[in-house]
Design an enzyme around this catalytic site. Structure first.
Site, PDB file in Angstrom:
ATOM      1  N   HIS A   1     -13.955  -2.228  -6.585  1.00  0.00           N
ATOM      2  CA  HIS A   1     -15.120  -1.328  -6.739  1.00  0.00           C
ATOM      3  C   HIS A   1     -14.883   0.696  -6.478  1.00  0.00           C
ATOM      4  O   HIS A   1     -16.044   0.781  -6.711  1.00  0.00           O
ATOM      5  CB  HIS A   1     -16.128  -1.855  -5.190  1.00  0.00           C
ATOM      6  CG  HIS A   1     -16.032  -1.413  -3.997  1.00  0.00           C
ATOM      7  ND1 HIS A   1     -16.755  -1.217  -3.235  1.00  0.00           N
ATOM      8  CD2 HIS A   1     -14.519  -0.990  -3.041  1.00  0.00           C
ATOM      9  CE1 HIS A   1     -16.218  -0.719  -2.060  1.00  0.00           C
ATOM     10  NE2 HIS A   1     -15.086  -0.569  -1.802  1.00  0.00           N
TER      11      HIS A   1
ATOM     12  N   ASP B   1       0.895  -1.492   0.265  1.00  0.00           N
ATOM     13  CA  ASP B   1      -0.177  -0.100  -0.100  1.00  0.00           C
ATOM     14  C   ASP B   1       0.946   1.250   0.073  1.00  0.00           C
ATOM     15  O   ASP B   1       2.052   0.758  -0.033  1.00  0.00           O
ATOM     16  CB  ASP B   1      -0.459  -0.132   1.293  1.00  0.00           C
ATOM     17  CG  ASP B   1      -2.246   0.687   1.074  1.00  0.00           C
ATOM     18  OD1 ASP B   1      -2.433   1.778   0.390  1.00  0.00           O
ATOM     19  OD2 ASP B   1      -2.878   0.413   1.112  1.00  0.00           O
TER      20      ASP B   1
END
EC number: 2.1.1.-
Length: 431
Positions: A330, A283
């Protein structure tokens, strides 16, 4: 148990028939809960059990649809439209009580807190407070047990959990701002939409050329902190990744790359459950530093590596057993998702590597029969990020965009999982 999904099951205009249908569906719902040993609904319970069973979920969805129909039928078309389209004021009132800290002023327990006490603690106008509290209690947020005497209930007690409070506060503040600019953002594209995360209702609402994540984490840090805490609050509604996919079936020493893994919470949980696996959490560097600052349990620390990585760039870990994407895709349009997946595909080893997409599969029901939660979440993704929630057909379309060799091998979910249960799509490369 009948869980009919055809239009005739919910579109009747006969009030008596609708009431009978609600009664029989409630009976079926409760019967199913009893059969699987699940708790019956109780608004006084601040920590309700999440029901994963398909039969119970289908009955629950049908009850919600029937009750919506009942309210519309009793109110009539004009009043129904007015009620629905003024509901933004419900969210505004909840946002106001959270900003004033009223959830902390009203003490838990049976002893009520008076409106005068709330006025004294907040310094707010008694008249305005009374009007705001009237709306909130009507929406089941707090109970007014006597004139101007308020207590907590199972709904309002949720606000005492900081992650849940942050989630709802974000929705009542940032969410309302995005909603107010939703149609304007679509008009800018001649109603065609955009793949650009910087060209959204969010960017209009906050007058920025940055996307939501970039803005929250580089410009408005207070909102960013609330958003991050709120996303932690949303975890209570999600099925655990390790409860869906059998990670214990992976070979000893297998490597799992947690792409966009945030602070590493999911990898830590899986590592604690399955001792033989190794993890790489990828990340933004600041996110990883926050995870490391929180501390990794000593028992799994040696098996978890933190690696700064932007998933729009080449995947540096080649030939891993698993590339996990948990609620990442998403957030993005199809074209951006295809880029993310393509970078992983280029790093995969056919016959060994797999991609696990832990994300929702929206049921392909007719509009009136569909899940309102998924519908609203889908539009939230559009307004905030130009992302989307996807049906199985849309997932397959996206997979084919990436590579004809990339195939959906299996959809995993909890045993007997229903249309609102979590899902994991397992993708493999054909050799």
């Amino acid at each position: 148990m009948s869980t009919q999904h055809g239009p005739k099951s919910t579109r009747t205009n006969d009030l008596y028939e609708l009431a009978v249908n609600i009664s029989s569906t409630v009976e079926a719902f409760v019967g199913r809960l009893d059969a699987i040993g699940a708790e019956r609904p109780n608004l006084d319970n601040p920590f309700p059990e999440i029901i994963q069973d398909e039969g119970a979920q289908l009955a629950r969805l049908k009850i919600l649809r029937l009750c919506e129909r009942l309210m519309a039928l009793v109110q009539g078309p004009v009043q129904w439209l007015m009620f629905q389209n003024m509901a933004f004021l419900d969210a505004a009132c909840v946002g106001a009580i959270l900003d004033m800290g009223i959830h902390d002023i009203i003490a838990p327990g049976p002893e009520p807190t008076s409106l005068d006490q709330i006025v004294e603690a907040t310094g707010a106008s008694k008249d305005i407070l009374k009007r705001i509290m009237r709306v909130c209690t009507q929406r089941l947020v707090f109970d007014e047990i006597a004139p101007e005497q308020f207590i907590h209930n199972g709904v309002s007690l949720q606000f005492l959990a900081p992650p849940v409070q942050a989630l709802i506060s974000h929705a009542c503040d940032d969410g309302l701002r995005m909603a107010a600019h939703f149609t304007d953002s679509l008009k800018k594209t001649d109603w065609k939409g955009s793949d650009d995360p910087e060209n959204t209702a969010f960017s209009l609402a906050f007058n920025t050329n940055k996307g939501l994540f970039d803005y929250f984490y580089t410009e408005d840090l207070a909102r960013g902190q609330r958003f991050a805490l709120g996303m932690a609050g949303s975890e209570i509604m999600k099925t655990l990744t390790e409860d869906m996919f059998p990670f214990e079936s992976l070979p000893q020493g297998a490597k799992v790359v947690d792409v966009g893994g945030g602070r590493g919470h999911v990898s830590v949980r899986i590592a604690e459950k399955v001792p033989g696996l190794n993890f790489v959490v990828q990340d933004d560097e600041s996110m990883l530093e926050a995870g490391q600052a929180e501390g990794v349990p000593k028992a799994v620390k040696d098996r978890i590596e933190f690696m700064p990585h932007d998933f729009f760039n080449e995947q540096p870990v080649k030939g891993a057993d698993v590339y996990l994407l948990r609620f990442i895709l998403h957030d993005h349009s199809d074209s951006r998702c295809a880029k993310i997946l393509s970078n992983i595909v280029d790093a995969m080893e056919p016959g060994k590597s797999r991609i696990l997409i832990d994300d929702a599969i929206v049921p392909s029901f007719l509009g009136p029969e569909s899940s309102r939660f998924f519908n609203l979440l889908d539009l939230y993704m559009l307004a905030g990020l130009n992302g989307k929630e996807r049906t199985l057909e849309q997932w397959n379309y996206l997979i084919q965009m990436v590579s004809p060799k990339l195939v959906l091998e299996k959809v995993w979910k909890t045993p007997n999982g229903g249309p609102e249960s979590g899902t994991i799509l397992e993708l493999r490369l054909q050799e």
